[in-house]
Design a protein around this motif. Structure first.
Motif, PDB file in Angstrom:
ATOM      1  N   VAL A 117      22.097  22.696  30.979  1.00  0.00           N
ATOM      2  CA  VAL A 117      21.071  22.525  32.013  1.00  0.00           C
ATOM      3  C   VAL A 117      19.707  22.290  31.380  1.00  0.00           C
ATOM      4  O   VAL A 117      18.961  21.411  31.764  1.00  0.00           O
ATOM      5  N   VAL A 118      19.413  23.079  30.357  1.00  0.00           N
ATOM      6  CA  VAL A 118      18.062  23.035  29.801  1.00  0.00           C
ATOM      7  C   VAL A 118      17.876  21.822  28.897  1.00  0.00           C
ATOM      8  O   VAL A 118      16.817  21.219  28.852  1.00  0.00           O
ATOM      9  N   GLN A 119      18.902  21.456  28.179  1.00  0.00           N
ATOM     10  CA  GLN A 119      18.880  20.303  27.275  1.00  0.00           C
ATOM     11  C   GLN A 119      17.763  20.422  26.250  1.00  0.00           C
ATOM     12  O   GLN A 119      16.988  19.502  26.046  1.00  0.00           O
ATOM     13  N   GLN A 120      17.722  21.554  25.648  1.00  0.00           N
ATOM     14  CA  GLN A 120      16.749  21.754  24.591  1.00  0.00           C
ATOM     15  C   GLN A 120      17.442  22.469  23.450  1.00  0.00           C
ATOM     16  O   GLN A 120      18.406  23.183  23.655  1.00  0.00           O
ATOM     17  N   GLU A 121      16.931  22.249  22.273  1.00  0.00           N
ATOM     18  CA  GLU A 121      17.492  22.923  21.108  1.00  0.00           C
ATOM     19  C   GLU A 121      17.247  24.424  21.250  1.00  0.00           C
ATOM     20  O   GLU A 121      16.117  24.846  21.463  1.00  0.00           O
ATOM     21  N   TYR A 122      18.320  25.188  21.161  1.00  0.00           N
ATOM     22  CA  TYR A 122      18.167  26.637  21.278  1.00  0.00           C
ATOM     23  C   TYR A 122      17.816  27.202  19.914  1.00  0.00           C
ATOM     24  O   TYR A 122      18.483  26.904  18.925  1.00  0.00           O
ATOM     25  N   ILE A 123      16.761  27.952  19.866  1.00  0.00           N
ATOM     26  CA  ILE A 123      16.341  28.537  18.607  1.00  0.00           C
ATOM     27  C   ILE A 123      16.941  29.931  18.524  1.00  0.00           C
ATOM     28  O   ILE A 123      16.653  30.785  19.364  1.00  0.00           O
ATOM     29  N   HIS A 124      17.773  30.142  17.522  1.00  0.00           N
ATOM     30  CA  HIS A 124      18.436  31.435  17.405  1.00  0.00           C
ATOM     31  C   HIS A 124      17.502  32.391  16.701  1.00  0.00           C
ATOM     32  O   HIS A 124      17.467  32.470  15.475  1.00  0.00           O
ATOM     33  N   GLU A 125      16.721  33.043  17.472  1.00  0.00           N
ATOM     34  CA  GLU A 125      15.786  33.998  16.904  1.00  0.00           C
ATOM     35  C   GLU A 125      15.576  35.053  17.971  1.00  0.00           C
ATOM     36  O   GLU A 125      15.346  34.730  19.134  1.00  0.00           O
ATOM     37  N   SER A 126      15.686  36.287  17.568  1.00  0.00           N
ATOM     38  CA  SER A 126      15.534  37.320  18.579  1.00  0.00           C
ATOM     39  C   SER A 126      14.062  37.453  18.952  1.00  0.00           C
ATOM     40  O   SER A 126      13.184  37.209  18.140  1.00  0.00           O
ATOM     41  N   GLY A 127      13.833  37.829  20.194  1.00  0.00           N
ATOM     42  CA  GLY A 127      12.465  38.045  20.646  1.00  0.00           C
ATOM     43  C   GLY A 127      11.734  36.792  21.050  1.00  0.00           C
ATOM     44  O   GLY A 127      10.548  36.812  21.311  1.00  0.00           O
ATOM     45  N   LEU A 128      12.428  35.667  21.099  1.00  0.00           N
ATOM     46  CA  LEU A 128      11.794  34.426  21.493  1.00  0.00           C
ATOM     47  C   LEU A 128      12.101  34.163  22.956  1.00  0.00           C
ATOM     48  O   LEU A 128      13.238  34.289  23.385  1.00  0.00           O
ATOM     49  N   GLN A 129      11.077  33.829  23.716  1.00  0.00           N
ATOM     50  CA  GLN A 129      11.293  33.543  25.132  1.00  0.00           C
ATOM     51  C   GLN A 129      11.725  32.094  25.280  1.00  0.00           C
ATOM     52  O   GLN A 129      11.001  31.194  24.905  1.00  0.00           O
ATOM     53  N   GLN A 130      12.907  31.885  25.815  1.00  0.00           N
ATOM     54  CA  GLN A 130      13.388  30.520  25.963  1.00  0.00           C
ATOM     55  C   GLN A 130      13.765  30.294  27.411  1.00  0.00           C
ATOM     56  O   GLN A 130      13.848  31.223  28.192  1.00  0.00           O
ATOM     57  N   PHE A 131      14.009  29.046  27.707  1.00  0.00           N
ATOM     58  CA  PHE A 131      14.387  28.699  29.071  1.00  0.00           C
ATOM     59  C   PHE A 131      15.753  29.299  29.406  1.00  0.00           C
ATOM     60  O   PHE A 131      16.681  29.224  28.621  1.00  0.00           O
TER      61      PHE A 131
END
Lengths: 837, 578
Positions: free
Chosen positions: A376-390
């Motif tokens: 749905v988001v079609q964005q690269e997911y950054i695997h990092e804890s504590g990061l606010q992502q879609f």
């Protein structure tokens, strides 16, 4: 429970498969995973679940292959038993009762008849103090044996099974906990402990997370919370031990594994990158990035050709040793919480909820398998804890399944909420959803509710979203009026913005015919006409806010039901605009069955949840069950059944056409089952005798039976080698090898093909005789092929008893083979013959 | 009971307007943007479970504001750059020859020039006018040309000759209107002496005089179907239709403004008149009943023309615009802008060229692009491969026994994406701030900044810059900060930059100047927003007062269901767990 004894709450599908590390059989054919209360056996070639090893009564906490017999496996569970299974046939062989909950199980080839389990022996004193205990398994013929010979090996170990590992040839065992590495040498009967400093400078954390031992060398690799890997050597003495440090991961190393020859070390963590370190040349690293989610476990097959990684999104990835992903076994992704509601895809009848970050998953409940993930988001997911992502927070389907609306949201500290409303159209060609319209910032604040207009006869498709900014907006699919360019597809735009006294709208619901929209503004329910967007009436039930809002269906569509914060369930009659009835109960979830009048209400009472199923028009509930599960139920769904049940009992009739699934507080997917249904399931499971290596599909069931008879004869001694895949009968081979363009249409072939698989009557044989003369010319080439066939189509007993007397089976198959061959020869006169007969 | 927002909503159905209004009511600083951008996308989602490759940065597609691309705009835009020819004075009339090659007569000052379809120099010039010439018109066979003059003499020319064949004297004032009748033997003239006359060409005699208008006659047309009918328009606001067989007008229509131009449809059922700011259409078959009145210009409409075989109507005005109407619904479908007030307009048959004459004496000729040319331009837009692809081995067909080792298709990534993939955040921002990108495609730069923000590394990327790159960064901010599409992202960026570089302010005059510019810009923007809010507030009150309030049926019934809850529930058995 007392009243409706035949309806039970059961686990059905969607359990975790990444809880413990997967175990690979010696021939690399099967993968054993602890999954809830059972052990699942997957085929590595088809990724299908072959067996469920059921028997444990609590969470399975560990699985290992029996070192002395690679066709058997031990499993341990929190119910305090260790069970021995024959996983190829799915049979429980023995149960060893330990008596204390077991957290993990370990075994080594050099310790025969002994398994090592982690358990808390002194549960009464210090439940957190765990011990590694050697259990001598008594040799006895009984099914249920109590294992009494326990001897403690190490005390104070971690409950994480990755923290304990056997060293080279089972000579020593290494265990880590906190900042301590402990090595127990069996020969010396001595344990050495090595401590690390806490080392809080620069915020580094040295805590051990996992451990692995080199299979050929005296080397222990440990993973740490700060992303470092330490290789320990010379640890069989207290003083002169050494360690070297490898550092690539930026956060904790969650799993480590050596390849069987010890040439490579594999490590993984939250970055979801599989790192392969060359042993002794650690600067040579290879990476396999973007595995989808954090790696939790890594396993290598005994021959070293395949790697298996478990991921936090309930997935097992199968990776070839050249670091190429070959397959993935995906379970239901549940994550921390279900932000979207549970939904049914009207087309695939699959359960839809948010899955991997930024994805929507489609999960088939019937097959207990993930169908696909929609990005749905079609964005690269950054695997990092504590990061606010879609994150996908809301989703809705329209009645026909042509449109899907999703809302994604990204909250950031100190900044405004970023919102995107996306509308997806189902594409018949690709059989998936294609993005049609993106609306960035559809509202100024979080969206609280969203629903499609569910009427089927309505020409326009309409979506309503309510938001905390005090407005609700109606979105409509544009007619193609003003865009004359042909390539422009219709897109969505805002049709109406409504508000009521600047109150915050919470729930919205369309009536069954789509003519009314009910929107709740705190304690007031407003009813709007969708045609003119007029506020028709307001209904209110002070003093608390409305929680749920639901229109009745079918004959009860004149009722609007709502639940309020002060434990009231109200039913309004929309014809009279008055309250029909209300009752006081703390309803946490109100749900309407889309294909019947039934409604389900989950109520909280004294820490557990009760279920009531009722019709809005009838005062008496159809069904009620107390204490369905502990805790609150917030998500549930009515799923239509594939085939109707014919239950006569009044209390279970509501389950005839649809099934009620719900998620408990601990994210377990549960459902209600009736006795009739269970009986049917039992019966069908007995019928199926399935080959292990082939996936259980309807096609397989059709073909598999055929082949089993063949292989039954040719059964030789069991070999651990991979047997070649079945070739099927000659008829099928013929059919599959003939080019498609010379075959007649499938509709012609189908009935014949299916007939060829059945053992049936003598009629075709006569037909065969009649056409024998035509076949003369082909005789020669056939003869040679018939020799080949003889191995596979020898006469055998039909598996079903009632056909036992038939001896015509092999001849018939041959007749069909000839028919097929004639088809291939393009003899069109044959059609007439077939049609006449 | 409904709040004002929902009331206004009914009158402004587009999402754009709605959101801008809803924002205004919240009245915070970020009013710069109508926040709803509905964008239609054609991207196909990745739905497979296979290992995902790197997902490139999503560049937000913003809807193009302004006119929509329709068939009409495509058609009317398909003209070459105009050819500009300077005449001696204001160009009062342009008339195309009805026969091929469709030369056109341009009346300007004391001359009538005839231009060929593609010539930039006049092929013929008539200069025998004593004073300003008016209304040079071709006969239907293209052989003769008639023109009026300020000195009240009407002259008739042979197109191939030079000297006037006939002179029609009789008017007492300037003749602004001349035309041939459909039998091509008579001439209609209209003059500032309030009369219109019919002349016989062979004898050069006056046939008839009509003295019905009470002001200057400035326009007139003859019927192409009936040799006796003609219509004149005058500054006395009337249109009069005359029949040569009668002595007086047969039909009078009131335009309401001084009539500047008249046009008859080819079917001659409809008449179009221009005058004042209005263009009006009259139905002659219904006795001159007004059909449509269009007010699309904001200055006097001076000229009318029909295009696309009568499918489109063009009107030119002193407001320097030419508008194209659809003649089925009389909606404006296209608009041309010109440099000066337009006095005359001519359209070649099949819309091959548009000729416009302006008050400053400039004649603008636009020729239609040939199909090859229009294709060429679209081909130029397509990017040609900038390098030759190395094709060795690409055309090899594998044989039967060959073992095929498939090579994974390499994903093409933009430069900034390559840097992002390697987590080189500063370099990614540098690439996104390259001159070409930040000038031409600011949305890409903004998307990269947004992506960095999402990754939580924007601060790292912004920090540690030297004077030069900080200058570029600030330059970009100044250029785009107030753009409503980019404001939400760039405002946070600007705040971050100020945070990071607060300590070094005052060390570099270049950066300081930029910061001052930024401050200036923001102050101006805030003022604009305040003004806008005021206007919106005024609009809101106007809307609120103009709509009759509708009472919402509520009260009685809904109150009873709130209060009568006790008895309602007692009459029903309680839903209780058993």
């Amino acid at each position: 429970m007392v009243e409706h004894g035949d309806i039970r709450v059961v686990h059905r599908g969607g359990s975790k498969i990444n809880f413990r590390e997967p175990v690979i059989t010696n021939d690399s054919k099967f993968l054993l995973c602890a999954s809830g209360e059972c052990v699942k056996v997957f085929s590595t070639s088809t990724e299908e679940c072959v067996h469920d090893l059921r028997g444990h009564t609590d969470l399975v906490t560990g699985v290992i292959i029996k070192p002395s017999n690679h066709l058997q496996a031990y499993s341990c569970s929190a119910d305090g038993t260790v069970r021995l299974w024959d996983f190829t046939d799915g049979i429980l062989i023995k149960t060893y009762v330990i008596g204390h909950p077991i957290y993990s199980i370990h075994a080594s080839a050099s310790h025969e008849g002994v398994v090592f389990v982690v358990t808390s022996m002194h549960a009464d004193k210090r439940p957190d103090l765990l011990q590694l205990v050697a259990v001598h398994l008594p040799r006895s013929g009984d099914q249920m044996v109590e294992a009494r010979e326990l001897s403690a090996v190490l005390s104070d170990v971690s409950s994480n099974p990755l923290a304990i590992v056997f060293g080279r040839g089972g000579e020593y065992i290494a265990s880590t906990k906190g900042l301590k590495l402990e090595v127990y040498l069996f020969r010396k009967q001595k344990a050495y402990s090595f401590f690390l400093k806490e080392d809080n400078k620069k915020g580094r954390r040295n805590t051990f997370t996992c451990v692995a031992c080199h299979p050929k060398d005296d080397c222990i690799a440990t993973g740490h919370e700060d992303g470092k890997i330490r290789l320990w050597r010379n640890f069989n003495q207290k003083k002169e031990y050494t360690y070297s440090t490898l550092h690539w991961h930026h956060s904790a190393v969650s799993s480590l594994c050596f390849t069987p020859e010890g040439t490579n070390l594999l490590s993984g963590g939250i970055e979801s990158v599989l790192v392969q370190w060359r042993y002794n040349q650690e600067d040579q690293r290879e990476f396999l990035p973007r595995l989808g989610a954090a790696i939790t476990h890594i396993t290598v097959s005994p021959d070293g050709s395949l790697f298996f990684t478990s991921h936090s999104d309930n997935k097992i990835t199968i990776i070839q040793s050249c670091l190429k992903v070959s397959a993935a076994i995906q379970g239901l992704v549940k994550g921390e919480s279900v932000t979207t509601d549970l939904m049914m895809d009207p087309r695939s009848k699959s359960l839809v909820l948010n899955g991997k970050p930024g994805h929507l998953q489609f999960y088939s409940l019937q097959r207990d398998k993930l169908l696909y993930n929609l990005d749905v988001v079609q964005q690269e997911y950054i695997h990092e804890s504590g990061l606010q992502q879609f994150e996908v927070v809301k989703a809705a389907f329209d009645a026909s399944g042509n449109w899907l609306a999703t809302v994604e949201e990204r909250k950031q500290k100190g900044a405004e909420v970023e919102l995107n409303l996306k509308l997806w159209e189902f594409d018949e060609q690709t059989q998936s959803f294609v993005l049609n319209t993106t609306i960035s910032a559809p509202h100024e604040a979080q969206i609280t509710g969203m629903c499609f207009c569910h009427s089927t006869d309505n020409q326009t498709t309409m979506l309503v979203s309510t938001s905390k900014d005090g407005h609700f907006k109606a979105w409509q699919l544009d007619a193609q009026a003003h865009t004359e360019a042909a390539d422009e597809r219709p897109s969505w735009s805002c049709d109406f913005v409504g508000a009521y006294h600047s109150l915050v709208p919470e729930c919205c619901c369309f009536s069954a015919d789509g003519s009314l929209l009910a929107v709740s503004f705190q304690e007031v329910v407003t009813v709007w006409s969708t045609a003119s967007w007029e506020l028709l009436t307001t209904l209110s039930q002070p003093p608390k806010a409305i929680r749920n809002l639901c229109f009745g269906r079918l004959s009860c569509s004149k009722y609007l039901l709502g639940t309020t914060g002060n434990n009231l369930l109200c039913c309004w009659n929309l014809l009279t605009c008055s309250l029909e009835w209300s009752t006081s109960m703390d309803v946490s979830l109100l749900l309407a069955d889309p294909i019947s009048e039934n409604m389900a209400a989950f109520c909280r009472q004294a820490g557990s949840t009760d279920l009531f199923v009722f019709k809005p028009s009838e005062p008496r509930p159809l069904f009620s069950q107390k204490a369905v599960c502990p805790g609150k139920v917030t998500r549930a769904i009515f799923a239509p059944r594939e085939e109707m049940l014919e239950s006569c009992e009044e209390s279970s009739q509501w389950l005839n056409r649809s099934q009620l699934y719900f998620l408990t507080q601990h994210m377990d997917l549960m459902t209600f089952t009736t006795k009739v249904e269970e009986d049917r399931l039992m019966a069908s499971s007995k019928q199926l005798v399935i080959d292990d290596s082939v996936a259980m599909t309807p096609f397989y069931l059709l073909l598999g039976k055929h082949r089993q008879q063949d292989s039954g004869d040719a059964q030789s001694g069991i070999s651990t080698e991979r047997t070649p895949l079945p070739q099927g009968s000659v008829a099928i081979k013929e059919l599959l090898q003939t080019p498609a363009h010379v075959l007649p249409s499938t509709s012609f072939l189908c009935s014949m093909f299916v007939q060829s698989l059945l053992i049936s009557v003598t009629e075709p044989r006569e037909e065969n005789k009649a056409t024998e003369e035509e076949m003369e010319s082909e005789k020669e080439e056939e003869d040679s092929e018939e020799e080949m066939e003889s191995g596979t189509t020898r006469p055998e007993q039909a598996p079903l008893g009632r056909h036992a007397a038939e001896s015509a089976a092999p001849a018939l198959t041959k007749a069909q083979v000839r028919e097929l061959r004639r088809v291939k020869k393009l003899d069109r006169s044959w059609f007439a013959g077939l049609l006449d007969s | 009971m409904i709040s004002a927002t929902s009331d206004t909503a009914r009158f402004l159905p587009s999402a754009w307007m709605l959101s801008s209004i809803s924002i205004s009511s919240s009245s915070n600083f970020h009013v710069t943007a109508p926040s709803v951008f509905v964008v239609q996308t054609k991207s196909i989602s990745v739905t497979s479970t296979e290992m995902a490759s790197f997902k490139p940065t999503k560049i937000q597609v913003y809807p193009k504001l302004g006119e929509k691309v329709t068939q009409d705009t495509l058609y009317w835009k398909n003209y070459k750059a105009p050819v500009q020819i300077k005449e001696f004075g204001a160009i009062t009339n342009i008339d195309f020859s009805p026969v091929a090659p469709h030369n056109f007569a341009v009346t300007a000052f004391t001359r009538v020039h005839i231009y060929g379809p593609f010539s930039q120099e006049p092929v013929k010039t008539f200069t025998r006018f004593k004073d300003t010439a008016y209304s040079g018109r071709f006969r239907s066979d293209g052989q003769l040309l008639v023109a009026g003059c300020e000195d009240s003499v009407v002259r008739l020319f042979d197109v191939s000759g030079k000297v006037a064949l006939r002179m029609f004297k009789g008017h007492t004032k300037a003749v602004h209107v001349t035309d041939f009748t459909s039998d091509s033997y008579q001439i209609l003239t209209g003059s500032d002496d309030y009369t219109c006359r019919l002349w016989d060409i062979p004898n050069a005699t006056e046939l008839n005089t009509y003295q019905e208008h009470t002001d200057y006659i400035r326009c007139g047309v003859t019927s192409k179907l009936n040799r006796d009918l003609f219509i004149t328009g005058s500054y006395d606001h009337t249109l009069k239709m005359f029949d040569a067989r009668l002595d007086k007008s047969v039909m009078t229509m009131d335009h309401g403004h001084p009539v500047e131009n008249l046009l008859l449809y080819p079917s001659e059922g409809l008449l179009v008149s221009a005058g004042g700011r209005y263009v009006k259409v009259w139905d002659l078959l219904k006795g001159g009943q007004p059909l449509v009145s269009m007010k699309n210009h904001h200055k006097t409409v001076t000229c009318l023309s029909l295009g696309s075989n009568g499918q489109r109507l063009l009107s030119a005005s002193l407001d320097r615009h030419v508008k194209v109407y659809n003649t089925t619904n009389y909606k404006v479908v296209h608009n041309f802008d010109y440099a000066a007030s337009i006095l005359s307009l001519g359209l070649a048959p099949d819309d091959e060229s548009i000729v416009v004459g302006m008050t400053n004496g400039i004649l603008s000729v636009k020729h239609r692009k040939s199909p090859e040319e229009s294709k060429e331009t679209s081909g130029q837009q397509r990017r040609k491969p900038s390098y030759r692809v190395f094709v060795k081995g690409k055309n090899y067909v594998p044989k039967q026994d060959d073992y095929l080792v498939s090579k994974p298709v390499k994903q093409h990534l933009a430069k900034y994406d390559k840097q992002l993939k390697r987590f080189n955040v500063s370099k990614a921002l540098d690439t996104a701030l390259e001159t070409w990108l930040r000038r031409r495609k600011p949305e890409i730069t903004v998307a990269v900044i947004k992506e960095l923000d999402r990754r939580g590394t924007l601060k790292n990327a912004l920090a540690g810059r030297d004077e030069q790159s900080l200058f570029h960064l600030l330059n970009f901010l100044i250029g785009n900060l107030v753009d409503p599409r980019f404001a939400p992202v760039l405002v946070t960026t600007a705040e971050m930059i100020l945070d990071i570089y607060r300590s070094v302010i005052g060390q570099s005059p270049v950066v300081d100047r930029q910061l001052l510019r930024l401050q200036d810009l923001l102050e101006r923007e805030i003022d604009y927003q305040k003004d806008l809010l005021e206007v919106l507030g005024m609009l809101d009150t106007m809307f609120a007062s103009s709509i009759p309030r509708k009472e919402v049926p509520c009260s009685g019934i809904s109150r009873s269901n709130g209060l009568g809850q006790g008895e309602a529930s007692t009459s029903r058995p309680q839903l209780q767990a058993t």
